[in-house]
Scaffold this motif. Structure first.
Motif: not given
Lengths: 182, 173
Positions: A129-131, A133, B80-81, B84-85, B112-113, B116
């Motif tokens: 979700a963070i990636a 976004f 931010v990416f 998360g990565w 999740g993606m 997001g």
């Protein structure tokens, strides 16, 4: 880290190619794709389209009201099929070379955080979700900005790729420490 | 367009799988600066694709599609990416390949993606007024920014990558 896949192969992990060769072929494939259809490889917009399609199944009226879904229409396009194709290509390659392996928790993760599936699931879901976004704000992911962007010598590709790695290195170090984990 | 995308994706997935760049351990290996397999793959793809694309463009056979340089968006979104990565250990495209290889924890990342991306769509009006508007330089290329020919930069990229590869191999990374 001493073992290189070209020299030593674990049992049941056949068919590895040099990353230099596989990468160079991926570069040629990207150029061939541009020649063929004009499309540059990318992946992150597909998740916006998928989210829009999922939301439409639940609440069609809501999707109509979201401005972003007028810009990025929730429909299957070239990139969506490209991303779906990656799944089938990797599946076929793994099965044919005998390197397919069902695994719930990666080895490195297990060595640090244990075999619990719930813990890995929570981290992977949050990470995803963070990636995405961040990728949607940045305007692309390592394929769209990193590969396709830098291939065209785009300034945004270089800036974004550097920041992808900076953010990633910081979190990886926070999770595993400088010398631990393997 | 769609069958072509599928065929291109299949071939791309095959190359990612054979290059062994799909796995969590490889992605984290790069972020922990221990195993540069994915960097080798990426840089090889970038310089090879670059040489082919610029040759095609010079021959009038390819059109470029450069994304805008918006420093606020590229830098903040990029960091931010990256965060998360580091947590997920897969990229948006490669996690589909990881799932294909049987690494089914990638399914959590895919879910999740989608979540997001839905959140991003909701917040887009706010983002477009703020971070997406900070430092907008339009569609810029490195040759234009530096005021040099791409035909100078391409050999430099190739040479720099080869030097880096030699260093990786010497260090056993």
């Amino acid at each position: 880290m001493i073992v290189r896949q070209s020299s030593v192969r674990a049992p049941g992990d056949g068919g590895a190619w040099s990353p230099y060769l596989a990468g160079a072929l991926a570069g040629i494939l990207s150029a061939a794709s541009v020649l063929w259809t004009g499309a540059f490889p990318g992946a992150s917009t597909t998740f916006s389209r998928a989210a829009g399609m999922a939301e439409r199944a639940v609440s069609p009226g809501h999707v109509e009201r979201v401005e972003y879904f007028r810009r990025v229409v929730p429909a299957v396009d070239w990139q969506f099929m490209f991303v779906v194709g990656i799944f089938f290509g990797a599946l076929l390659s793994a099965v044919l070379s005998g390197s397919f392996r069902l695994q719930a928790v990666p080895d490195l993760w297990r060595s640090r955080f244990g075999p619990g599936i719930g813990r890995r699931a929570a981290a992977a879901f949050a990470g995803g979700a963070i990636a995405i976004f961040g990728a949607r704000i940045a305007g692309g992911c390592p394929s769209g900005h990193g590969l396709s962007g830098l291939m065209q010598l785009s300034a945004s590709g270089l800036v974004a790729l550097a920041c992808f790695f900076l953010g990633g290195i910081a979190v990886a170090r926070a999770l595993y420490g400088r010398g631990r984990g393997r | 367009m769609r069958p072509e995308g599928f065929v291109t994706g299949m071939l791309f997935g095959l190359l990612l799988q054979r290059g062994r760049v799909l796995r969590y351990d490889r992605q984290l290996g790069a972020l922990l600066l221990r195993d540069m397999t994915i960097v080798k793959f990426m840089l090889s793809a970038i310089v090879t694709g670059m040489a082919c694309l610029f040759a095609l463009e010079a021959a009038g056979m390819a059109r470029f599609d450069v994304k805008a340089t918006v420093l606020g968006a590229n830098i903040i979104g990029g960091l931010v990416f990256g965060a998360g990565w580091g947590l997920l250990g897969y990229c948006p495209g490669t996690q589909l390949g990881a799932l294909g290889e049987g690494r089914w924890d990638a399914a959590w990342g895919i879910a999740g993606m989608v979540a997001g991306a839905a959140l991003h769509a909701e917040l887009y009006p706010l983002l477009s007024r703020t971070v997406l508007a900070w430092g907008d330089f339009g569609r810029r290329t490195l040759p234009a920014v530096l005021g040099v020919s791409p035909w100078l930069l391409i050999p430099l990229f190739i040479f720099g990558s080869l030097l880096l590869f030699r260093w990786f191999e010497r260090k056993g990374l």
